[in-house]
Motif scaffolding. Structure first.
Motif, PDB file in Angstrom:
ATOM      1  N   LEU A 198      17.677   0.965  38.185  1.00 25.63           N
ATOM      2  CA  LEU A 198      16.464   0.830  37.378  1.00 25.63           C
ATOM      3  C   LEU A 198      16.923   0.474  35.971  1.00 25.63           C
ATOM      4  N   ARG A 199      16.383  -0.633  35.437  1.00 25.62           N
ATOM      5  CA  ARG A 199      16.863  -1.154  34.159  1.00 25.62           C
ATOM      6  C   ARG A 199      15.787  -1.086  33.081  1.00 25.62           C
ATOM      7  N   ASP A 200      16.229  -0.724  31.892  1.00 23.24           N
ATOM      8  CA  ASP A 200      15.380  -0.746  30.693  1.00 23.24           C
ATOM      9  C   ASP A 200      14.094   0.053  30.847  1.00 23.24           C
ATOM     10  N   ILE A 201      14.233   1.294  31.275  1.00 20.81           N
ATOM     11  CA  ILE A 201      13.079   2.195  31.385  1.00 20.81           C
ATOM     12  C   ILE A 201      13.361   3.425  30.523  1.00 20.81           C
ATOM     13  N   GLY A 202      12.435   3.742  29.642  1.00 22.31           N
ATOM     14  CA  GLY A 202      12.557   4.939  28.808  1.00 22.31           C
ATOM     15  C   GLY A 202      13.751   4.926  27.876  1.00 22.31           C
ATOM     16  N   GLY A 203      14.117   3.743  27.384  1.00 25.52           N
ATOM     17  CA  GLY A 203      15.223   3.653  26.442  1.00 25.52           C
ATOM     18  C   GLY A 203      16.607   3.709  27.069  1.00 25.52           C
ATOM     19  N   VAL A 204      16.682   3.630  28.395  1.00 27.10           N
ATOM     20  CA  VAL A 204      17.981   3.653  29.078  1.00 27.10           C
ATOM     21  C   VAL A 204      18.211   2.281  29.701  1.00 27.10           C
ATOM     22  N   LYS A 205      19.325   1.650  29.333  1.00 24.75           N
ATOM     23  CA  LYS A 205      19.620   0.297  29.800  1.00 24.75           C
ATOM     24  C   LYS A 205      19.748   0.212  31.316  1.00 24.75           C
ATOM     25  N   SER A 206      20.440   1.184  31.919  1.00 24.31           N
ATOM     26  CA  SER A 206      20.669   1.137  33.369  1.00 24.31           C
ATOM     27  C   SER A 206      20.810   2.545  33.928  1.00 24.31           C
ATOM     28  N   ARG A 207      20.102   2.810  35.034  1.00 25.89           N
ATOM     29  CA  ARG A 207      20.256   4.054  35.795  1.00 25.89           C
ATOM     30  C   ARG A 207      20.552   3.635  37.228  1.00 25.89           C
ATOM     31  N   VAL A 208      21.635   4.150  37.796  1.00 25.90           N
ATOM     32  CA  VAL A 208      22.039   3.761  39.145  1.00 25.90           C
ATOM     33  C   VAL A 208      21.908   4.964  40.076  1.00 25.90           C
TER      34      VAL A 208
END
Length: 187
Positions: free
Chosen positions: A168-178
């Protein structure tokens, strides 16, 4: 509110949402693989924790539970938990991911996931054109992401697949969550 209290609140909400989804699903339908033929997985009692990756390592055969499939990430302004749903309730055409979003600042019901989701498997197949929908409103919503099991005639999960992952990219100020599920959950 402290970060620990936020995390505990988020985990409680996620567990309650998962429980309610499965409660209502069991009330209105009887999925074959959940009741009549439960899938099993080999798990370990020793766990090595790696952020956003589900791992385990002692051999005891147990049924897969919703909690086994849930991976959470509390970075940034939005806490996000993702469950890979197919091991519990298979969809014959799609890989299904249930995404729990939680925050105390913005209305998440208007969140647009277009272009923010990337699926990858261990063989290097990538899919970024996914179907998604959001249920609920306000600060706590659930999204469902569906990805066809076959893309251009190729299965996304084969006997050789070692893992699948959802980014998930660019959600809630976080560039990448894997979020990554290993081969124990792909059978």
């Amino acid at each position: 509110m402290s970060k620990l209290v936020k995390r505990i609140t988020f985990v409680i909400i996620v567990i309650a949402l998962i429980s309610s989804v499965f409660y209502f699903e069991s009330k209105f339908s009887k999925p074959k693989n959940v009741v009549d033929n439960p899938k099993q997985v080999t798990q370990n009692n020793k766990t090595s924790e790696k952020k956003d990756t589900l791992k385990a390592a002692n051999t005891s055969t147990t049924k897969i539970s919703p909690q086994d499939l849930l991976i959470t990430n509390d970075e940034g302004d939005i806490s996000i938990g993702v469950s890979y749903m197919n091991p519990i309730q298979d969809d014959k055409d799609n890989l299904v991911f249930q995404v729990f979003l939680d925050n105390h600042q913005v209305d998440l019901s208007q969140l647009d996931l277009s272009g923010k989701v990337l699926f990858t498997n261990s063989e290097g197949l990538k899919v970024d054109n996914v179907k998604w929908s959001i249920e609920g409103s306000g600060h706590h919503v659930v999204a469902f992401i569906k990805i066809p099991k076959k893309i251009n005639g190729k299965n996304l999960i084969t006997p050789n697949t070692k893992y699948i992952q959802l980014e998930l990219r660019d959600i809630g100020g976080v560039k990448s969550r894997v979020y990554k599920w290993d081969e124990r959950f792909l059978k």
